[in-house]
Design an enzyme around this catalytic site. Structure first.
Site, short mmCIF file in Angstrom:
data_model
loop_
_atom_site.label_atom_id
_atom_site.label_comp_id
_atom_site.label_asym_id
_atom_site.label_seq_id
_atom_site.Cartn_x
_atom_site.Cartn_y
_atom_site.Cartn_z
N ASP A 195 -13.10 0.96 39.84
CA ASP A 195 -14.15 0.71 40.83
C ASP A 195 -15.41 1.23 40.14
O ASP A 195 -15.56 2.46 39.98
CB ASP A 195 -13.89 1.49 42.12
CG ASP A 195 -14.97 1.24 43.15
OD1 ASP A 195 -16.15 1.07 42.75
OD2 ASP A 195 -14.67 1.20 44.34
N HIS A 196 -16.30 0.33 39.73
CA HIS A 196 -17.38 0.80 38.85
C HIS A 196 -18.32 1.79 39.54
O HIS A 196 -19.02 2.54 38.88
CB HIS A 196 -18.13 -0.38 38.21
CG HIS A 196 -19.14 -1.02 39.10
ND1 HIS A 196 -18.81 -1.95 40.05
CD2 HIS A 196 -20.49 -0.87 39.19
CE1 HIS A 196 -19.91 -2.34 40.67
NE2 HIS A 196 -20.94 -1.71 40.17
N HIS A 258 -16.17 -0.15 46.93
CA HIS A 258 -17.31 0.76 46.72
C HIS A 258 -17.67 1.57 47.97
O HIS A 258 -17.88 2.78 47.90
CB HIS A 258 -18.55 -0.04 46.30
CG HIS A 258 -18.29 -1.03 45.19
ND1 HIS A 258 -17.42 -0.77 44.16
CD2 HIS A 258 -18.78 -2.27 44.95
CE1 HIS A 258 -17.40 -1.82 43.34
NE2 HIS A 258 -18.20 -2.74 43.80
C1 BG6 Z 1 -19.62 -5.74 42.48
C2 BG6 Z 1 -19.66 -6.87 43.47
O1 BG6 Z 1 -18.39 -5.09 42.54
O2 BG6 Z 1 -20.66 -4.82 42.80
C3 BG6 Z 1 -21.02 -7.55 43.48
O3 BG6 Z 1 -18.66 -7.82 43.13
C4 BG6 Z 1 -22.11 -6.53 43.69
O4 BG6 Z 1 -21.07 -8.56 44.48
C5 BG6 Z 1 -21.96 -5.37 42.72
O5 BG6 Z 1 -23.34 -7.18 43.48
C6 BG6 Z 1 -22.94 -4.26 43.04
O6 BG6 Z 1 -22.90 -3.33 42.03
P1 BG6 Z 1 -24.18 -2.48 41.65
O7 BG6 Z 1 -23.72 -1.58 40.55
O8 BG6 Z 1 -25.22 -3.47 41.20
O9 BG6 Z 1 -24.59 -1.77 42.89
#
Ligand code: BG6
Length: 512
Positions: A195-196, A258
């Site tokens: 989960d980034h 997230h």
């Molecule tokens: C991703 C989603 O996991 O996270 C995207 O698939 C979203 O839809 C993105 O835009 C948001 O990540 P960040 O790091 O830009 O907040």
């Protein structure tokens, strides 16, 4: 600078030589995120002393062609520019390409040959397999790796790990099936579910902030906190990801992973140690304490929305139903707001409001802890609602930092009181060092530290929550009240969700 830095972690974990095999290497993720992240880890001297990266994909190409393509992409996506030619040339010498179909056993024999051509035995046996393909291929890839004796569940030579991209299933049943497939040929401890958000500095700082400071944690409970707001808003629409989004929607795309992760970190109990399992135990406990939604609560606690045509930053934007690969009568939600309760000792009765959406007025993620108002004497009696409640805002992105809002006397002869703020900003304090989330996550996967990855029971518990929300919709079509114009803060119902309890959404803070 005052105070001492107390380092816990990465310095301790310098890693052994290893090879990284990326399945789905022709995809966007490799060019945009993975290769730039590996390049920066090299730049910062954090990669193992020897490493190889093998891209595995169907399209025929040579090592040289792959390297050239990646260099073009790096020029575009690198967070530091320009790309350092000397460093790139050294780095690119470690990149190899292996053409093959994931279902074809012969392709894995070729992969094995490639690995066997490396002199250093650690490069042959310490293997990180990054699965960036369609999830439907994960099971086959793992089985083939097992058959080719490249992946050992029981003790073999070196270590092997699997990194799995999201989406991890599309509901509880599919996540369980996927988990079963993964653990047929690998131990849970070999699996890194990404989960980034957990790779973001500011998200990691939630635990640091909570548990290394006594002043706030004392207040972090139902006695002092009135409610919590978690906002992850995006100024972009679904763009060219309409096909994927039709299957996902905001609930699966953002809430399941997230948002629930941020919620868990903000509200979990202190872990007994900083070990991965202790932290993940607490997150799972927290997710399990989220009060299940009854049919009666559903309408009062869950709001969905979909954008129609509008303007963002003065530019016209299409409605979701007009986006490419989206059904003209799609009922997929591009916005969600939730009111959740955590039924445990610490949080009983405190509402947690979560919202996320596409084509909102700004891109910002933050957590706002709003404290209880003062007793209704002195200023509160005089100023009533105008007396601002204290709030602590964790600014996850952009303007990364923390702000505290409190009241102060307006200078002058009268007794005016108004809110003022104290800001901590990462940039001002630490300079503009902002590693990409993937750098941290890849490093942790190589080091074998599972703290920033999602455990099996964690992903399943999150799906259970999400499934219960989907069940509440019963496939019902969107009503007029559930649409919002692109460039606005979501449907009216999202405001009403908070208004029922006398609350209101706060716009994310913009720090000038
Ligand atoms: C991703 C989603 O996991 O996270 C995207 O698939 C979203 O839809 C993105 O835009 C948001 O990540 P960040 O790091 O830009 O907040």
């Amino acid at each position: 600078m005052e105070g001492q830095v107390c380092n816990i972690g990465i310095e301790r974990k310098l890693t052994e030589p290893c090879s990284i095999v990326i399945f789905g290497a022709s995809g966007d993720l490799t060019a945009r995120k993975l290769i730039p992240a590996f390049y920066h880890l090299c730049k910062d001297g954090l990669m193992p002393p020897a490493f190889r990266i093998i891209g595995f994909a169907r399209r025929e190409k040579s090592d040289e062609t792959w390297r050239k393509e990646l260099r073009v992409a790096l020029d575009q996506f690198s967070r530091t520019k320009p790309v350092d030619d000397g460093l790139w040339n050294n780095f690119a010498g470690n990149l190899f390409y292996c053409v093959g179909n994931v279902t074809d056993a012969a392709a894995y024999a070729k992969l094995e040959q490639k690995l066997n051509s490396f002199q250093n035995p650690k490069l042959r046996h310490n293997l990180l397999f990054y699965l960036a393909t369609q999830p439907s291929q994960f099971g086959q890839i793992i089985e083939q790796l097992h058959n080719a004796r490249l992946l050992h569940k029981e003790v073999g030579e070196g270590w092997q790990r699997l990194v799995i991209e999201k989406p991890f299933g599309h509901d509880l049943a599919s996540a369980k099936t996927l988990n079963n497939e993964l653990t047929r040929f690998a131990h849970e401890r070999q699996v890194c579910r990404i989960d980034h958000y957990l790779g973001k500095e500011t998200v990691q700082n939630i635990l640091m902030f909570r548990f290394s400071n006594s002043i706030f944690e004392e207040l972090w409970n139902r006695e002092s906190v009135d409610h919590v707001q978690i906002t992850v808003s995006e100024k972009l629409g679904v763009g060219d990801r309409g096909g994927y989004y039709e299957e996902a929607g905001a609930l699966r795309d953002m809430v399941q992973n997230h948002m629930l992760q941020v919620l868990a970190l903000v509200s979990m109990e202190p872990p007994v140690s900083l070990e991965a399992e202790s932290i993940r135990d607490e997150k799972v406990k927290l997710l399990k304490s989220i009060r299940p939604l009854t049919a009666a609560d559903f309408a009062k606690q869950i709001v969905r929305g979909q954008y129609f045509a509008g303007t963002v930053d003065g530019q016209p934007r299409p409605g979701y139903r007009q986006e490419a690969k989206v059904k003209p009568d799609s009922n997929v939600e591009t916005y969600m707001a939730l009111k959740l309760f955590i039924d445990n000792w610490r949080w009983s009765g405190v509402p947690f409001y979560l919202r996320t959406g596409k084509y909102l007025p700004m891109s910002a993620s933050e957590v706002r802890i709003q404290f209880r108002p003062t007793p209704n004497v002195l200023f509160a009696a005089e100023c009533g609602k105008k007396l601002d409640p204290n709030a602590l805002t964790l600014r996850l992105q952009p303007n990364e930092g923390i702000s505290l809002r409190f009241n102060g006397k307006v200078p002058g002869m009268s007794l005016g009181v108004r809110p003022v703020r104290m800001h901590f900003s990462y940039d001002a304090e630490f300079g503009a060092y902002t590693p990409e989330a993937y750098e941290r996550l890849l490093l942790e996967a190589i080091a074998g530290d599972a703290t920033l990855f999602i455990r099996r029971d964690e992903v399943e518990t999150a799906w259970q929550i999400v499934d219960s929300i989907r069940d509440g919709w019963h496939g019902k079509p969107l009503t007029n009240r559930e649409f919002y114009a692109a460039g606005t803060w979501g449907p009216m119902a999202a405001d009403e969700l908070l208004a029922q309890s006398g609350h209101a959404w706060h716009e994310p803070l913009v720090i000038k």
